[in-house]
Every structure is written in C-alpha cells, then in structure tokens.
Design an enzyme around this catalytic site. Sequence first.
Site, PDB file in Angstrom:
ATOM      1  N   HIS A   1       4.154   1.301   2.193  1.00  0.00           N
ATOM      2  CA  HIS A   1       5.329   0.606   1.642  1.00  0.00           C
ATOM      3  C   HIS A   1       5.918   1.395   0.468  1.00  0.00           C
ATOM      4  O   HIS A   1       7.138   1.512   0.332  1.00  0.00           O
ATOM      5  CB  HIS A   1       4.925  -0.773   1.096  1.00  0.00           C
ATOM      6  CG  HIS A   1       4.273  -1.686   2.093  1.00  0.00           C
ATOM      7  ND1 HIS A   1       2.948  -2.037   2.025  1.00  0.00           N
ATOM      8  CD2 HIS A   1       4.773  -2.342   3.166  1.00  0.00           C
ATOM      9  CE1 HIS A   1       2.665  -2.873   3.009  1.00  0.00           C
ATOM     10  NE2 HIS A   1       3.742  -3.073   3.715  1.00  0.00           N
TER      11      HIS A   1
ATOM     12  N   HIS B   1       0.858  -1.189   0.000  1.00  0.00           N
ATOM     13  CA  HIS B   1       0.000   0.000   0.000  1.00  0.00           C
ATOM     14  C   HIS B   1       0.889   1.232   0.000  1.00  0.00           C
ATOM     15  O   HIS B   1       2.123   1.109  -0.023  1.00  0.00           O
ATOM     16  CB  HIS B   1      -0.961  -0.024   1.200  1.00  0.00           C
ATOM     17  CG  HIS B   1      -0.273  -0.221   2.517  1.00  0.00           C
ATOM     18  ND1 HIS B   1       0.578   0.702   3.069  1.00  0.00           N
ATOM     19  CD2 HIS B   1      -0.279  -1.259   3.395  1.00  0.00           C
ATOM     20  CE1 HIS B   1       1.038   0.284   4.218  1.00  0.00           C
ATOM     21  NE2 HIS B   1       0.546  -0.932   4.445  1.00  0.00           N
TER      22      HIS B   1
HETATM   23  P1  AMP Z   1       4.920  -4.763   6.693  1.00  0.00           P
HETATM   24  O1  AMP Z   1       4.720  -5.232   5.287  1.00  0.00           O
HETATM   25  O2  AMP Z   1       3.646  -4.488   7.423  1.00  0.00           O
HETATM   26  O3  AMP Z   1       5.902  -5.598   7.469  1.00  0.00           O
HETATM   27  O4  AMP Z   1       5.609  -3.331   6.570  1.00  0.00           O
HETATM   28  C1  AMP Z   1       6.811  -3.165   5.867  1.00  0.00           C
HETATM   29  C2  AMP Z   1       7.364  -1.802   6.169  1.00  0.00           C
HETATM   30  O5  AMP Z   1       6.427  -0.818   5.781  1.00  0.00           O
HETATM   31  C3  AMP Z   1       7.626  -1.593   7.676  1.00  0.00           C
HETATM   32  O6  AMP Z   1       8.823  -0.864   7.845  1.00  0.00           O
HETATM   33  C4  AMP Z   1       6.435  -0.800   8.106  1.00  0.00           C
HETATM   34  O7  AMP Z   1       6.672   0.004   9.227  1.00  0.00           O
HETATM   35  C5  AMP Z   1       6.180   0.053   6.875  1.00  0.00           C
HETATM   36  N1  AMP Z   1       4.808   0.539   6.878  1.00  0.00           N
HETATM   37  C6  AMP Z   1       3.672  -0.193   7.024  1.00  0.00           C
HETATM   38  N2  AMP Z   1       2.594   0.609   7.035  1.00  0.00           N
HETATM   39  C7  AMP Z   1       3.059   1.878   6.911  1.00  0.00           C
HETATM   40  C8  AMP Z   1       2.441   3.162   6.868  1.00  0.00           C
HETATM   41  N3  AMP Z   1       1.116   3.307   6.960  1.00  0.00           N
HETATM   42  N4  AMP Z   1       3.232   4.240   6.724  1.00  0.00           N
HETATM   43  C9  AMP Z   1       4.583   4.119   6.645  1.00  0.00           C
HETATM   44  N5  AMP Z   1       5.228   2.934   6.674  1.00  0.00           N
HETATM   45  C10 AMP Z   1       4.472   1.832   6.813  1.00  0.00           C
END
Ligand code: AMP
Length: 290
Positions: A37, A34
């Site tokens: 990412h 999204h």
């Molecule tokens: P995930 O796929 O949930 O493990 O997230 C991968 C990376 O994207 C991690 O560093 C998360 O902190 C970051 N991330 C997830 N959601 C957001 C968001 N809404 N805003 C900024 N970074 C995000």
Amino acid sequence: MNIVRTIADLKKDIRHFKLDHHSIGFVPTMGFLHEGHLTLARKARTENDTVIMSIFVNPLQFGPNEDFERYPRDEERDIKLAEEAGVDLLFLPSVEEMYPEEPAVTLTVHKRTSALCGLTREGHFDGVATVVMKLFHLTEADRAYFGKKDAQQLAVIHGLVDSLNVPIEIIGVETVREPDGLAKSSRNVYLLPEEREKAPAIYRALQLVKKSVEAGEADIALLKEKARRMLEEEGGAEIDYLEILSYPELEPADSASGTIIAAAAVKYKNARLIDNIILPVKGSASCSAQ
Ligand code: AMP
C-alpha cells in the site's frame, strides 16, 4: 495529514484542492497497511500535488462466508504509516457513511470475471466496481493507483473506466514482496508459522512458469502442470486455482498474443492468498501494464 470520516468533510477539502488546481492522486485500500500500500502512496506522492488514501473494508465485495468481520484492522497504526508515506488526506468512512441505505443502483461487471477469483467469489468484482466508482466520484481524482498483485481487480478497473468513460488515469504498480518472494498482503498475518515458511512456494511456482516461457516453452497445459506440481509439493496448501490466461482479457492463453498472466490462489487454514506474474508471450515485444 488531514483525517476525514464523512463525505461532507471530504467534499469540503476536495473543493479547496480543486480551487488551487491541484492534481489529485488516489489510493484506495482496505487498510492494515503494508509496504505494498505504501509503495502505491509514495508513487502517487511523486506524481500528484495532493494524495488521498481511503481505508474502507467494503462489505459489498465480501461473500457471506468470507472474512469481512475478521478482516485485520489497525486504524492507529495505519494513520501513522499513511502520514509517513506522504498522504495528505486520509478518508476513513464507516459502512453507514458509504451505504446509509441499500444502494438503489450497483454495478455489474460482465467481462474479465469468469475466471480466477471471479469463479468462486461471486459478486466480488461487482462490489469492487461499485465502491471504486463511488470513491472515484467522491475524490474527483486525476489518477488512481492499484497494485498488480490484484491483477484481476486491475483488469476489471480498466474495464470499468473504459466502459463508462470515467475521467481518471489508472496506474498499475508492481507487486511488493517479502525477501523470500511472498507477496505482501494484509492477510499474511493469519498464516501459521509453518504455513508462512511454505507460502513462498506460490511465487516459486509462478517463477517456474516465467522461466519456462523464457526458455521457449509454449505448451500452456504443460506449464500449468509443472507449476501445479511444484505448488502441491512445496506449498502446503489447498490449491484453489493455478491458471495461465491472456491478460487483461483473462481468456484461454493458448491463442494469446501479447501478454499472459500466471495466477494462483491457495487456501491455508485461516487465509486465502493470491499471487500472479504477468509476462510477454514469446515473440511478442510488449508486456502491457494493464
Ligand atoms: P487492499 O487493501 O488489499 O484492498 O489493497 C489496496 C491496494 O493495494 C490494491 O490496489 C492492491 O492491489 C494493492 N496491494 C496490495 N498488496 C500489494 C502488494 N504486495 N504490492 C503492491 N500492491 C499491493
């Protein structure tokens, strides 16, 4: 964009990047991409010669009763979005590729895990630290990008890099939100329509803390109580935690100088959501990005 699924192929590409003296920016994710990412990827794009993104749903960081099996996945869409965001190399390993056998050595995180998600997600941050360390070694990145939405994770990664002298720069990126304030999350798709309507109350409750602190309120217990009441009344969810702590240490905030975090986790029927805001304590000049 090059798509690689094996460590051997990844290493071949890394060798070329290194021969060309490319700086490497790395964005680790679990996919179902999204805007959050993609913001990380775009920032990496502006700061590095080469951008690597990984998509790997890491079983080590999920508890037995958590959502590993039903974590949302859409590889085709992710490939398209990663390419549009300027990713050069997308690493899509299988679980067998990352863990061909039970690892002989894994990492244990000793600090910054005795609060917030560390309380209920036993072993979660050990699993995160272990996979992130593997990915840092595999990608040989100069910089890695993490979202502040997962602020405890970011604090743990800073601890990992500092404790083990990992030669990488960690960049924290602001949380990307929906227009109504709800933090973007892969798990938002699991919200029922009426839950989706109420979920922005999480951010409103955190904003209430921010505004109250800015207005001079320093009583942490009172701040927590006000925010909890708002979240209880408007959130339509079970509150897992609503805490105000020092950041990045994640210790009681009463004696905090510098920076505090207001963080919440709530449980809807099919999704547990987290969010936070990080803010300077009154009288302190800085709000560190750690
Ligand atoms: P995930 O796929 O949930 O493990 O997230 C991968 C990376 O994207 C991690 O560093 C998360 O902190 C970051 N991330 C997830 N959601 C957001 C968001 N809404 N805003 C900024 N970074 C995000």
